[in-house]
Design an enzyme around this catalytic site. Structure first.
Site: not given
Ligand code: CTP
Length: 401
Positions: A210-212
């Site tokens: 995922g990413n932030r």
């Protein structure tokens, strides 16, 4: 504006009880609120409740305090008129300019922005008479919020629920923040698509890459577009954010799901704004069972493959003539030059470039950016709430239509 004056009109639907919550939010956050319930609304929630929660006497009749000409004064003095719930009957009367009670009189005398949050059964919302009345009101600049989908009175479910009062409150705040001078519903009649959040590319049933991205900027774009009267489809890869009032939310997880949802919605959209952080890569193999650790050897490396570039695809396709396509770019260095190159590579009309880095936190409610145009324009947007940046983006989209 100190202590904005809000008139809360309540028409006769069961959702009137939710308007109490909206009233509370408005008064607690420093708005001066006068409640104008219709006679039918008073059958659902009585006058003492409105009066206690607003801290003001409640106006119910054209024939009370006639010497103060309430049917003119209340509308004239308002900075915002919000009607929640707005019934099919109320909207029909408003669309035809009838003035047969205090609330419809107030509607005719108000020169401030008007927001209506309809609530009714799906059949009533979908009836051609209601559709035409809503279209008329929108054309005249009223922000008519799309009802939410869900459980209705009784056992049935469908479109017609009053959106969450907190989200109606947020929309009202936005309309007030734009001020009396701004055209209230300048995106009315337009359909816009916004993607938001960060995609999750599954590795196995319990893990993902995922990413932030928090999704806050995309949600701000959707909220602002709805407050400016647009029909909004929000393709959301964000987790845990409440649905903004009047916005159709399509939840997705992976880049491929996001692609499908955006392409489908873009087919009849006037603008597509890609605020989502779409993963460029995904694991080549999805393990159907949880990957177990082993004591005798190191874990297998994860092989990645490229995901489709949704923004480039949408920009190349232009499903509709005049469709404006907006991308976002997060850059760590050489921000403007990299942004310019990305704008060309992706083929979009506008690119919103953010500088990111460890010192600039994801998940913040503020942002600072430069909006680059394919026509060579360069518009710096100073540090401020993400909703302010959203306003600028929609101004730029509007200018290109
Ligand atoms: N985007 C997209 N599909 C992808 C990746 C990104 O639609 N597979 C969109 C994002 O929504 C954003 C824009 O492209 O609007 C910029 O994304 P970014 O990741 O910064 O661009 P990249 O092409 O990945 O460039 P680089 O990795 O070189 O920074």
């Amino acid at each position: 504006m100190d202590q904005p004056r809000v008139v809360l009109g309540v028409s006769g639907g069961i959702a009137a009880y939710k308007a109490c919550e909206l009233l509370r939010r408005l008064t607690e956050s420093g708005h001066r609120v006068r409640v104008v319930p219709t006679a039918s609304a008073l059958r659902f929630v009585g006058e003492p409740t409105w009066s206690a929660l607003s801290g003001n006497p409640v106006e119910t009749e054209v024939w009370n305090d006639v010497h103060q000409v309430p049917h003119v004064r209340i509308g004239q003095e308002a900075d915002l008129l919000v009607i929640a719930p707005a019934t099919a009957d109320l909207m029909a009367r408003a669309a035809h300019g009838l003035a047969d009670d205090l609330l419809t009189n107030t509607l005719l005398t108000a020169r401030c922005p008007v927001v209506m949050a309809p609530a009714m059964h799906t059949e009533m919302w979908e009836h051609p008479a209601t559709r035409e009345n809503v279209a008329t009101l929108r054309r005249r600049g009223t922000v008519v919020v799309e009802p939410a989908v869900g459980r209705l009175t009784g056992v049935d479910t469908g479109k017609g629920r009053l959106p969450d009062p907190e989200q109606i409150f947020q929309l009202c705040r936005r309309v007030l923040a734009r001020g009396a001078g701004a055209a209230t519903a300048d995106l009315s009649g337009r359909h816009v698509v916004v993607s938001a959040g960060g995609t999750r590319e599954p590795l196995d049933p319990v893990r993902y890459l995922g990413n932030r991205s928090s999704g806050l900027q995309g949600y701000a774009l959707a909220r602002v577009a709805a407050a400016r009267g647009a029909r909004v489809t929000l393709v959301s890869a964000a987790v845990g954010l409440p649905d903004p009032a009047g916005v159709d939310v399509v939840p997705v997880a992976t880049a491929e799901q996001l692609r499908q949802a955006v392409v489908e919605a873009a087919a009849e959209a006037d603008a597509v704004v890609m605020a989502a952080a779409v993963a460029d890569f995904r694991p080549a193999v999805y393990a159907p069972g949880k990957i177990k650790k082993t004591d005798d050897r190191e874990p297998d490396p994860i092989t990645l493959v490229r995901n489709p570039d949704v923004l480039a695809e949408i920009a190349a396709k232009r499903a509709r003539a005049g469709q404006v396509v907006v991308g976002f770019a997060a850059e760590t260095d050489d921000v403007l030059a990299n942004g310019r190159r990305k704008l060309e590579r992706k083929g979009c009309d506008l690119l919103v470039v953010n500088e990111v880095g460890e010192h600039r936190t994801f998940g913040s409610t503020d942002n600072e950016a430069v909006v680059l145009g394919a026509d060579g324009t360069e518009l710096p947007v100073p540090h401020g709430p993400k909703e302010d940046l959203a306003e600028v983006v929609w101004d730029q989209v509007l200018a290109r239509w």
